[in-house]
Design a protein around this motif. Structure first.
Motif, PDB file in Angstrom:
ATOM      1  N   THR A  95       5.200   0.785   0.984  1.00  0.00           N
ATOM      2  CA  THR A  95       6.034  -0.653  -0.139  1.00  0.00           C
ATOM      3  C   THR A  95       4.763  -1.515  -0.899  1.00  0.00           C
ATOM      4  O   THR A  95       4.724  -2.273  -1.671  1.00  0.00           O
ATOM      5  CB  THR A  95       7.543  -1.339   1.011  1.00  0.00           C
ATOM      6  OG1 THR A  95       6.691  -1.760   2.027  1.00  0.00           O
ATOM      7  CG2 THR A  95       8.504  -0.017   1.290  1.00  0.00           C
ATOM      8  N   SER A  96       3.628  -1.843   0.295  1.00  0.00           N
ATOM      9  CA  SER A  96       2.909  -2.837  -0.612  1.00  0.00           C
ATOM     10  C   SER A  96       2.386  -2.307  -1.436  1.00  0.00           C
ATOM     11  O   SER A  96       1.064  -1.067  -0.984  1.00  0.00           O
ATOM     12  CB  SER A  96       1.552  -3.331   0.308  1.00  0.00           C
ATOM     13  OG  SER A  96       3.134  -3.991   1.581  1.00  0.00           O
ATOM     14  N   ALA A  97       2.007  -2.141  -2.546  1.00  0.00           N
ATOM     15  CA  ALA A  97       1.059  -1.843  -3.893  1.00  0.00           C
ATOM     16  C   ALA A  97      -0.251  -1.266  -3.364  1.00  0.00           C
ATOM     17  O   ALA A  97      -1.350  -0.245  -3.241  1.00  0.00           O
ATOM     18  CB  ALA A  97       0.979  -2.782  -5.234  1.00  0.00           C
ATOM     19  N   GLU A  98      -0.736  -2.766  -2.527  1.00  0.00           N
ATOM     20  CA  GLU A  98      -2.851  -2.039  -1.506  1.00  0.00           C
ATOM     21  C   GLU A  98      -2.048  -2.636  -0.649  1.00  0.00           C
ATOM     22  O   GLU A  98      -1.686  -3.376   0.124  1.00  0.00           O
ATOM     23  CB  GLU A  98      -3.176  -3.727  -2.738  1.00  0.00           C
ATOM     24  CG  GLU A  98      -4.400  -3.385  -1.783  1.00  0.00           C
ATOM     25  CD  GLU A  98      -5.973  -3.965  -3.107  1.00  0.00           C
ATOM     26  OE1 GLU A  98      -7.201  -3.978  -2.665  1.00  0.00           O
ATOM     27  OE2 GLU A  98      -5.278  -4.970  -3.711  1.00  0.00           O
ATOM     28  N   VAL A  99      -3.382  -2.124   0.749  1.00  0.00           N
ATOM     29  CA  VAL A  99      -2.995  -1.642   1.784  1.00  0.00           C
ATOM     30  C   VAL A  99      -4.313  -1.104   2.027  1.00  0.00           C
ATOM     31  O   VAL A  99      -4.859  -0.701   2.106  1.00  0.00           O
ATOM     32  CB  VAL A  99      -2.233  -0.627   2.173  1.00  0.00           C
ATOM     33  CG1 VAL A  99      -1.946  -0.510   4.025  1.00  0.00           C
ATOM     34  CG2 VAL A  99      -0.721  -0.310   1.964  1.00  0.00           C
ATOM     35  N   PRO A 100      -4.874  -2.864   2.597  1.00  0.00           N
ATOM     36  CA  PRO A 100      -5.972  -3.150   3.591  1.00  0.00           C
ATOM     37  C   PRO A 100      -6.019  -1.742   4.310  1.00  0.00           C
ATOM     38  O   PRO A 100      -5.335  -1.028   5.561  1.00  0.00           O
ATOM     39  CB  PRO A 100      -5.620  -4.138   3.756  1.00  0.00           C
ATOM     40  CG  PRO A 100      -4.793  -4.487   4.676  1.00  0.00           C
ATOM     41  CD  PRO A 100      -3.800  -4.203   3.878  1.00  0.00           C
ATOM     42  N   PHE A 101      -7.520  -1.293   4.744  1.00  0.00           N
ATOM     43  CA  PHE A 101      -8.307  -0.393   5.865  1.00  0.00           C
ATOM     44  C   PHE A 101      -7.460  -0.655   7.146  1.00  0.00           C
ATOM     45  O   PHE A 101      -7.547   0.637   7.986  1.00  0.00           O
ATOM     46  CB  PHE A 101      -9.456   0.309   5.501  1.00  0.00           C
ATOM     47  CG  PHE A 101      -9.990   0.310   4.234  1.00  0.00           C
ATOM     48  CD1 PHE A 101      -9.263   0.703   3.451  1.00  0.00           C
ATOM     49  CD2 PHE A 101     -10.906   1.466   4.024  1.00  0.00           C
ATOM     50  CE1 PHE A 101      -9.405   1.603   2.057  1.00  0.00           C
ATOM     51  CE2 PHE A 101     -11.946   1.720   3.199  1.00  0.00           C
ATOM     52  CZ  PHE A 101     -10.845   1.769   2.226  1.00  0.00           C
ATOM     53  N   ASP A 102      -7.663  -1.613   7.140  1.00  0.00           N
ATOM     54  CA  ASP A 102      -7.756  -2.264   9.008  1.00  0.00           C
ATOM     55  C   ASP A 102      -5.890  -2.814   8.935  1.00  0.00           C
ATOM     56  O   ASP A 102      -5.666  -2.481  10.278  1.00  0.00           O
ATOM     57  CB  ASP A 102      -8.187  -3.354   9.396  1.00  0.00           C
ATOM     58  CG  ASP A 102      -8.391  -4.464   8.712  1.00  0.00           C
ATOM     59  OD1 ASP A 102      -6.982  -4.484   7.683  1.00  0.00           O
ATOM     60  OD2 ASP A 102      -8.784  -5.513   8.482  1.00  0.00           O
TER      61      ASP A 102
END
Length: 228
Positions: A95-102
């Motif tokens: 649901t988050s438009a951007e997801v950090p690799f970590d």
């Protein structure tokens, strides 16, 4: 991930067999997704769906529906349905438009590995099982689900199925072998059934009878098939 793992692997093996040596191109505006071959022939996908992209610069995955560049609605609608299911079940990565690799399992560092878990989630949630990812510049990798009649699996072949299960349990990062094999059998129409003690699972269909045995830790210990 366990629900998607084995059927996804089978589709990707089949895709490799179909494509062989190839090049690919995508035109988001047309829209066209095409594979070309050394023979000069080409294969144009009937439909394709842009899921998102993993960029090394910001170190994040961006879902297609959240990308400020904007894309044709029909190309991102499937990714939007994944988001809707994520909202229904409270899965932040969907649901988050951007997801950090970590923020992903195992904290992957390369875009090639980042596209894996999010694409697998999209497969099992949408029922589209053939994926393709490729670099699109600057190390960024884009992920798509692609559709074409030649990508569809034929009826289960007993020898191939035994080999597939052996490769899956030895090479994939499964967390629950019982769940992974049972779900594969269910999705593949192999009528999975556990023995009363849960130590064995049978997969059966016309001409196919496979028994998968599990050890005390629930890991696959043996796969046997009888073919008629």
């Amino acid at each position: 991930m366990d629900d998607a793992a084995i059927l996804s692997l089978e589709h990707q093996f089949h895709l490799q067999d179909v494509l062989g040596e190839h090049n690919w191109r995508v035109d988001m505006n047309a829209p066209v997704f095409e594979f070309t071959f050394p023979s000069g022939e080409s294969l144009v996908c009937e439909n394709f769906h842009f899921l998102g992209s993993a960029a090394p610069g910001p170190g994040s995955w961006m879902w297609s529906w959240g990308n400020p560049s904007g894309f044709p609605p029909e190309l991102i609608a499937l990714a939007g349905s994944v988001r809707d299911l994520g909202e229904r079940h409270g899965v932040a990565e969907l649901t988050s438009a951007e997801v950090p690799f970590d923020g992903l399992p195992g904290s992957p560092e390369s875009p090639h590995k980042v596209v894996g878990p999010l694409t697998e989630a999209a497969k099992v949630l949408t029922g589209r099982w053939t994926s393709y990812s490729g670099e699109v510049g600057g190390g960024t990798r884009a992920s798509f689900l692609v559709e074409h009649p030649s990508f569809r699996l034929s009826a289960p072949d007993p020898v191939r199925t035994v080999g597939l299960l052996q490769q899956a349990v030895s090479g994939l990062p499964l967390t629950d072998h019982r769940r992974a094999v049972y779900t594969y059998g269910h999705l593949r129409g192999l009528n999975p059934a556990f023995a009363d003690d849960g130590a064995r699972l049978t997969l059966s269909a016309e001409g196919v009878a496979i028994t998968v045995s599990f050890d005390e830790q629930g890991r696959v210990g043996n796969v046997e098939g009888s073919f008629g």
